[in-house]
Design an enzyme around this catalytic site. Structure first.
Site, PDB file in Angstrom:
ATOM      1  N   LYS A   1       0.856  -1.186   0.000  1.00 25.28           N
ATOM      2  CA  LYS A   1       0.000   0.000   0.000  1.00 25.28           C
ATOM      3  C   LYS A   1       0.894   1.239   0.000  1.00 25.28           C
ATOM      4  O   LYS A   1       1.842   1.332   0.791  1.00 25.28           O
ATOM      5  CB  LYS A   1      -0.887  -0.007   1.244  1.00 25.28           C
ATOM      6  CG  LYS A   1      -1.826   1.184   1.375  1.00 25.28           C
ATOM      7  CD  LYS A   1      -1.893   1.676   2.818  1.00 25.28           C
ATOM      8  CE  LYS A   1      -0.601   2.295   3.228  1.00 25.28           C
ATOM      9  NZ  LYS A   1      -0.615   3.060   4.472  1.00 25.28           N
TER      10      LYS A   1
ATOM     11  N   ASP B   1      -4.934   1.114   9.023  1.00 21.40           N
ATOM     12  CA  ASP B   1      -4.776   0.849   7.592  1.00 21.40           C
ATOM     13  C   ASP B   1      -5.554  -0.368   7.110  1.00 21.40           C
ATOM     14  O   ASP B   1      -5.688  -0.578   5.905  1.00 21.40           O
ATOM     15  CB  ASP B   1      -3.299   0.636   7.252  1.00 21.40           C
ATOM     16  CG  ASP B   1      -2.521   1.935   7.124  1.00 21.40           C
ATOM     17  OD1 ASP B   1      -3.152   3.004   7.040  1.00 21.40           O
ATOM     18  OD2 ASP B   1      -1.278   1.875   7.107  1.00 21.40           O
TER      19      ASP B   1
END
Length: 306
Positions: A20, A149
Site C-alpha cells: 500500500k 490501515d
C-alpha cells in the site's frame, strides 16, 4: 509476479496482500485521545505478500519468505494475521480452525502497510474458505479494530483515506503508471515517527479533478506532500539517499516516501524505465531492496477453482 489463485474445499485458499502506498499524506490535526487525523491518496502496487489458509484441527501460523525473520522472532499471537483470523472467527461464531502460512515478500515496518495488508488478505481468504458471502459485513466490521490501515487494505482499491482510517472514499480514475519501491533494510515505527513530528498541521489535499495523464498527475502530486517525511528523516537519514537515487534515475517523474517510511517510491511512465531503474539501484546499493511494479487500480481479483 502473477496473482495467487483462490481455491476452496480441502485445498488451500490464497490471497494477495499488495504493498500500500500513500501518494500524498497530510496530517490535519490531532484528537483529544492522541490519534492524528489524516488525509491521503492510497494506491496499491503490483508487489505482494501471500496469505494462505487451509482447514486444520487448531489454529497455526507459519511464516516464510525473505522478510520472515523479524516476524518469526515475535509472539505469533501479536501478528495481525493471527488477530484477524481469531476476530473473524469470533464474529462468525466458529473456531479459528485454520493453518495459515504468511509468505513474507515485502519489507517489515516499511510504511507500505505490510501487516495491515496481510490482515486484510487473511480476511479475504477466510471469507472464501468459510463460504461467507462476498458482501458479508462482518470482515469489514472486524477490520478497524486491527489497525487504521486495515479497512483501506480490505477495501482494496485506490481510495482517499481520512480521519483515523475510518473515512474511505473512492479515488478518481488515475493514469497508468509504473513504480519503483526502495527500502533500505531498516524499519521505522509509525509511533516513533509521529512522536518525532513537530510543527503545525496541513489542509486536506484531495485532487480537484481526475488527472488527464501522467504529467498532469505528477503536477497535482507535486502540490502535495508527505507530512511525515521530516520526522522520518530525523530518525533515518538514509531516506534522503533513497529519494536522491530515485530522482537521479532515468525516467523518474516524482520521488516520495510512503507512509511513515522508510520505503520510498518513484513514479515512472514505462515498465522499461522502471525495471531499468530498479536494476540500477540494486546494483549500486545491494543492501537496499528495490523492485518495479505497476500501480494497481485494485487488489487482484480472487479466482475460485474447483
Amino acid at each position: 509476479m502473477p496473482a495467487p489463485t483462490i481455491t476452496t474445499g480441502s485445498t488451500a485458499v490464497r490471497a494477495a496482500a499488495p504493498a500500500k502506498l500513500n501518494l500524498y499524506l497530510h496530517v490535519l490535526g490531532r484528537r483529544a485521545d492522541g490519534y492524528h487525523l489524516l488525509d491521503s491518496l492510497v494506491v496499491f502496487a503490483g508487489l505482494w505478500d501471500v496469505v494462505e489458509v487451509a482447514p486444520a484441527e487448531t489454529f497455526r501460523l507459519d511464516i516464510d519468505g525473505p522478510f520472515a525473520a523479524p516476524l518469526r522472532a515475535e509472539d505469533p499471537e501479536r501478528n495481525l494475521v493471527t488477530r484477524a483470523c481469531r476476530r473473524l472467527a469470533e464474529a462468525v461464531g466458529r473456531a479459528p480452525d485454520v493453518a495459515v502460512t504468511l509468505h513474507k515478500r515485502l519489507p517489515v515496518a516499511g510504511g507500505i502497510g505490510g501487516g495491515s495488508s496481510d490482515a486484510a488478505a487473511a480476511l479475504r481468504a477466510l471469507t472464501a474458505l468459510w463460504g461467507l458471502a462476498p458482501d458479508d459485513p462482518r470482515p469489514a466490521a472486524v477490520a478497524p479494530g486491527l489497525g487504521a490501515d486495515v479497512p483501506v487494505c480490505l477495501h482494496g482499491r485506490s481510495a482517499y483515506f481520512g480521519g483515523i482510517g475510518d473515512v474511505i472514499d473512492p479515488a478518481p480514475a488515475l493514469p497508468p503508471v509504473w513504480l519503483v519501491l526502495v527500502n533500505p533494510g531498516i524499519g521505522l515505527g509509525t509511533k516513533e515517527v509521529f512522536g518525532a513530528r513537530q510543527g503545525g498541521f496541513s489542509a486536506a489535499g484531495r485532487l480537484e479533478r481526475a488527472p488527464t495523464d501522467l504529467s498532469d498527475f505528477v503536477t497535482m502530486l507535486e502540490a502535495r506532500g508527505n507530512d511525515l517525511m521530516a520526522p522520518a528523516l530525523s530518525l533515518a537519514p538514509v531516506v534522503a539517499e533513497m529519494l536522491d537515487a530515485l530522482r537521479a534515475a532515468a525516467g523518474c517523474r516524482l520521488a516520495r516516501m510512503s507512509g511513515s517510511g522508510a520505503t520510498c517510491f518513484g513514479l515512472f511512465g514505462s515498465e522499461t524505465d522502471a525495471c531499468a531503474a530498479a536494476a540500477e539501484l540494486r546494483a549500486a546499493r545491494p543492501d537496499w531492496w528495490a523492485e518495479a511494479a505497476p500501480l494497481l487500480p485494485q487488489v487482484p481479483a480472487v479466482e475460485i477453482a474447483g
